[in-house]
Write an enzyme that holds these catalytic residues in place. Structure first.
Site, PDB file in Angstrom:
ATOM      1  N   HIS A  75      25.978 121.837  37.837  1.00 33.79           N
ATOM      2  CA  HIS A  75      26.311 121.016  36.198  1.00 33.79           C
ATOM      3  C   HIS A  75      26.298 119.475  36.759  1.00 33.79           C
ATOM      4  O   HIS A  75      26.730 119.889  37.415  1.00 33.79           O
ATOM      5  CB  HIS A  75      26.601 121.896  35.412  1.00 33.79           C
ATOM      6  CG  HIS A  75      28.231 122.261  34.801  1.00 33.79           C
ATOM      7  ND1 HIS A  75      29.344 121.096  35.630  1.00 33.79           N
ATOM      8  CD2 HIS A  75      28.607 123.611  35.705  1.00 33.79           C
ATOM      9  CE1 HIS A  75      29.860 121.845  35.684  1.00 33.79           C
ATOM     10  NE2 HIS A  75      29.968 123.121  35.786  1.00 33.79           N
ATOM     11  N   HIS A  91      44.107 113.040  29.455  1.00 32.81           N
ATOM     12  CA  HIS A  91      43.723 113.400  30.968  1.00 32.81           C
ATOM     13  C   HIS A  91      43.390 111.427  31.435  1.00 32.81           C
ATOM     14  O   HIS A  91      43.108 111.574  31.203  1.00 32.81           O
ATOM     15  CB  HIS A  91      42.925 114.192  31.603  1.00 32.81           C
ATOM     16  CG  HIS A  91      42.522 115.496  30.882  1.00 32.81           C
ATOM     17  ND1 HIS A  91      42.038 116.886  30.123  1.00 32.81           N
ATOM     18  CD2 HIS A  91      44.321 116.553  31.255  1.00 32.81           C
ATOM     19  CE1 HIS A  91      42.724 117.400  30.115  1.00 32.81           C
ATOM     20  NE2 HIS A  91      43.635 117.363  30.984  1.00 32.81           N
TER      21      HIS A  91
END
Ligand SMILES: [Fe+2]
Length: 452
Positions: free
Chosen positions: A305, A378
């Site tokens: 992907h 993150h």
């Protein structure tokens, strides 16, 4: 419309929007008037304006910005804006922070996740209920951003605000908001977003009970639509699905307070009337809203992907091509048909820093723990990826076409490292055990070939 259709909610939203009144298009040159003949034709600044209005230009870019980027709006208003400010005095909104905000006893290095912040019992407005989670860059040099969580239980009554520092990208998670700007009134509900440009006066009230959600405060160049490259002229966020409000004004004479955010400091000025007094306007510097359900995702149709940039709704450039000050990215409902592919996001370590929020449903990389209203960070160059449960499931499941339903997470991604506020580090419901979600990932390698 088939009421069972996945587009039924979006259809209802379109009906509500028709009642409020919007003009379609992203960055168009709009014109609108709340009273007939209020908008001068063929000129910007006639000697006298109809209805006794004052003509005023609001510049969103320097006068000499290139034509394709130049943004300004001409307003025809009851009073010029200079009458909407008096003397200023400083005021504190202690939870509403600006970059640089690097605090003692706050650690920003680490992977972090938070449960939803509870909506308080006591009245909080969109302003007093703003809880800054992270900041990046420097508001004084118009670089970077702040990410806030808002808790809104009470309307701003005879209170108004504008930010000289930033445009606001507002992402409701629970409850709708009325965002009444100088250029018109928007209603924004979960699964929709809106943008209020830098310098534009507005006020907010909850539409249907307590509300909470997220704000990305963009200090830098405005959000724009990303280039589509080989995708071509369609899909992702299509320009016509952005909606700018028609002119709406208040002719209200009551003691009122205008808050001004300027270089990270808050000020108030007391005036005797509503500053939302623009009767007509034309131009391309304007607020807008967007229904995330109209985003047309493009993705893998055979194997692997693409990078998550494929889900970029809006991008705010930094001046370095392809290196955003902010990307606003969503993870909407979509089909996953890829063959022989690990379908969740892969493990990675990113020079950009990623703040995520969950509006609704389950996020495929983190089936547990990242709940609606929750958040994660993150930060720059900190590895992350699917938790152990998601890895095991995605590695062994029989791959059939699968639809991810009822899901909407998003990411504010920036080239700059994000710093936690004291609130994010010590008051918000941080999950102390978040990093343990990767603890179950075991070594499978033993030097012998074969799929383990
Ligand atoms: Fe990531």
């Amino acid at each position: 419309m088939n009421r069972e259709s996945p587009h039924a909610d979006s259809f209802d939203a379109a009906l509500r929007d028709a009642a409020v009144g919007y003009m379609p298009g992203f960055g168009n040159d709009f014109e609108t008037e709340a009273l007939p003949g209020a908008l001068p034709q063929g000129r910007n600044s006639p000697q006298r304006v109809n209805y006794g209005l004052y003509a005023e230009q609001l510049s969103g870019t320097p006068f000499t910005a290139p034509r394709g980027q130049n943004e300004r709006t001409w307003c025809y208003r009851i009073r010029p804006s200079v009458k909407h400010t008096g003397r200023f005095s400083r005021v504190e909104l202690p939870y509403f922070k600006s970059a640089p905000c690097i605090e003692d006893h706050v650690q920003s290095l680490g992977q972090y996740r938070w449960d939803p912040v509870a909506i308080p019992e006591e009245p909080t407005t969109f302003l007093t209920g703003m809880r800054t989670m992270t900041t990046a860059g420097d508001v004084n040099t118009q670089v970077g951003l702040a990410i806030h969580y808002y808790l809104c239980t009470a309307p701003m009554v005879d209170e108004y605000v504008y930010s000289a520092d930033s445009e606001f990208l507002i992402v409701p998670q629970t409850g709708g908001l009325e965002v009444f700007t100088e250029l018109g009134r928007m209603e924004v509900r979960p699964l929709e977003i809106c943008i209020v440009p830098r310098g534009m006066v507005f006020r907010v009230k909850p539409l249907d009970g307590p509300a909470r959600g997220f704000v990305c405060e963009n200090y830098g160049a405005k959000f724009d639509l990303p280039g589509r490259g080989p995708i071509g002229a369609n899909c992702l966020a299509n320009p016509r699905d952005f909606k700018t409000p028609v002119a709406a004004y208040e002719d209200v004479e009551r003691p009122s307070t205008l808050y001004v955010k300027w270089c990270g400091q808050f000020h108030v000025t007391e005036i005797g009337h509503s500053p939302l007094d623009v009767v007509a306007w034309h131009g391309n510097y304007a607020p807008c809203k967007y229904d995330l359900r109209t985003f047309s995702p493009v993705g893998a149709i055979l194997f692997d992907h693409p990078d998550p940039s494929i889900f970029t709704v809006l991008t705010a450039p930094s001046g370095v091509e392809g290196t955003a000050n902010i990307d606003f990215v969503i993870f909407p409902p979509r089909w996953l048909p890829a063959e022989d592919t690990f379908r969740p996001p892969w493990y990675h370590k990113n020079i950009m820093s990623e703040f995520m929020g969950n509006v609704t449903g389950e996020y495929d990389a983190k089936p547990q723990g990242f709940v609606p209203g929750g958040m994660s960070l993150h930060n720059m160059m900190l590895p992350h990826g699917p938790d152990a449960e998601a890895f095991e499931k995605a590695s062994s499941v029989e791959l059939k076409p699968q639809k991810l339903e009822d899901t909407m997470a998003f990411m504010f991604e920036t080239r700059f490292p994000q710093h936690l506020t004291h609130f994010a580090a010590h008051e918000a419901p941080m999950q102390d055990d978040y990093v343990d979600c990767w603890a179950g990932l075991e070594k499978k390698f033993d030097g012998t070939p074969g799929l383990k």
